[in-house]
Design a protein around this motif. Structure first.
Motif, PDB file in Angstrom:
ATOM      1  N   SER A  61       0.842  -1.208   0.000  1.00 37.60           N
ATOM      2  CA  SER A  61       0.000   0.000   0.000  1.00 37.60           C
ATOM      3  C   SER A  61       0.871   1.250   0.000  1.00 37.60           C
ATOM      4  O   SER A  61       0.544   2.241  -0.666  1.00 37.60           O
ATOM      5  N   ASP A 115      -5.798  -1.315  -4.901  1.00 35.04           N
ATOM      6  CA  ASP A 115      -5.221  -1.894  -3.675  1.00 35.04           C
ATOM      7  C   ASP A 115      -6.195  -2.910  -3.081  1.00 35.04           C
ATOM      8  O   ASP A 115      -7.166  -2.535  -2.435  1.00 35.04           O
ATOM      9  N   GLU A 116      -5.918  -4.177  -3.329  1.00 35.05           N
ATOM     10  CA  GLU A 116      -6.791  -5.275  -2.878  1.00 35.05           C
ATOM     11  C   GLU A 116      -8.263  -4.981  -3.157  1.00 35.05           C
ATOM     12  O   GLU A 116      -9.090  -5.014  -2.241  1.00 35.05           O
TER      13      GLU A 116
END
Ligand code: ADP
Ligand code: MG
Length: 217
Positions: free
Chosen positions: A45, A163-164
């Motif tokens: 991240s 991000d995910e």
């Protein structure tokens, strides 16, 4: 198109310094989709935030197209984010007071890049036609993430950073959302850099890179 060179980032507290990124090198070619994997806490991240200009690196260089992001001022980074990048996060981050239609159009309008034809194509491909008047709280997780993906792509970014994006979805919904992301990224021609924990989802993209001990292996 995206070039990251020798990027370093540490977090300092009163007690100690944690070197999260120790010289990361990474390239994403135009139209290429790359999965970024790594253990929890490995700095995935952090790396995405630096590329998005949401935080500043200690050293090294990030170049997107012909613009060197490292070295830009806050306002210039915000403008770059608005004009060149699409962002999708695990927690959908829709605006609760806006309808689906307005959430979809919000960023492309601010960027002055609203294109009704492309927006309508996104709505259709994402299966959102019947949901346009609803509000985020009236949607399932998968539906909210489809809106967030549409919003990010509406302004035709050069690079989509995710991000995910399927981290809060069950496996079937995650697969469905991943197929949509892959198809829409191909259709729009943008690059994709996506953080994921899942080997299965990582295997769906063109290439995979792994972050470990502050470096890309
Ligand atoms: P990942 O996304 O791979 O799980 P992160 O990039 O979120 O990892 O975090 C990497 C490391 O940096 C972790 O040890 C985390 O605790 C630390 N970290 C992240 N953001 C901050 C911050 N704003 N201040 C201090 N430490 C942070
Ligand atoms: Mg993370």
């Amino acid at each position: 198109m995206l070039s990251v060179r020798n990027l370093t980032k540490s977090y300092r507290s009163a007690q100690d310094t944690v070197a999260v990124l120790r010289g990361v090198d990474l390239t994403v070619s135009p139209g290429e989709s790359v999965a970024l994997t790594g253990e929890s806490g490995s700095g995935k991240s952090t790396l995405l935030h630096l590329i998005a200009g949401l935080d500043e690196a200690d050293d090294g260089e990030i170049v997107l197209g012909d613009i060197t992001i490292t070295g830009l001022k806050d306002a210039e980074r915000a403008a770059l984010r608005r004009d060149r990048l699409g962002l999708v996060f695990q927690q959908f981050n829709l605006i609760p007071s806006l309808s689906v239609a307005d959430n979809l159009a919000f960023q492309s309008r601010i960027a002055g890049r609203h294109d009704a034809t492309w927006q309508n194509e996104l709505i259709e491909r994402l299966g959102l036609s019947a949901l346009l008047k609803r509000y985020p709280e009236q949607l399932s997780g998968g539906q909210q993430q489809r809106v967030a993906i549409g919003r990010a792509l509406a302004s035709k970014p050069a690079l989509l950073l995710a991000d995910e994006p399927t981290g809060n979805l069950d496996e079937d919904t995650a697969d469905e959302v991943m197929h949509l992301v892959r198809d829409l990224v191909a259709r729009s021609g943008c690059g994709l850099l996506m953080v994921t924990h899942s080997e299965r989802l990582a295997a769906m993209l063109d290439r995979r890179v792994h972050l470990h001990a502050g470096l890309i292996a």
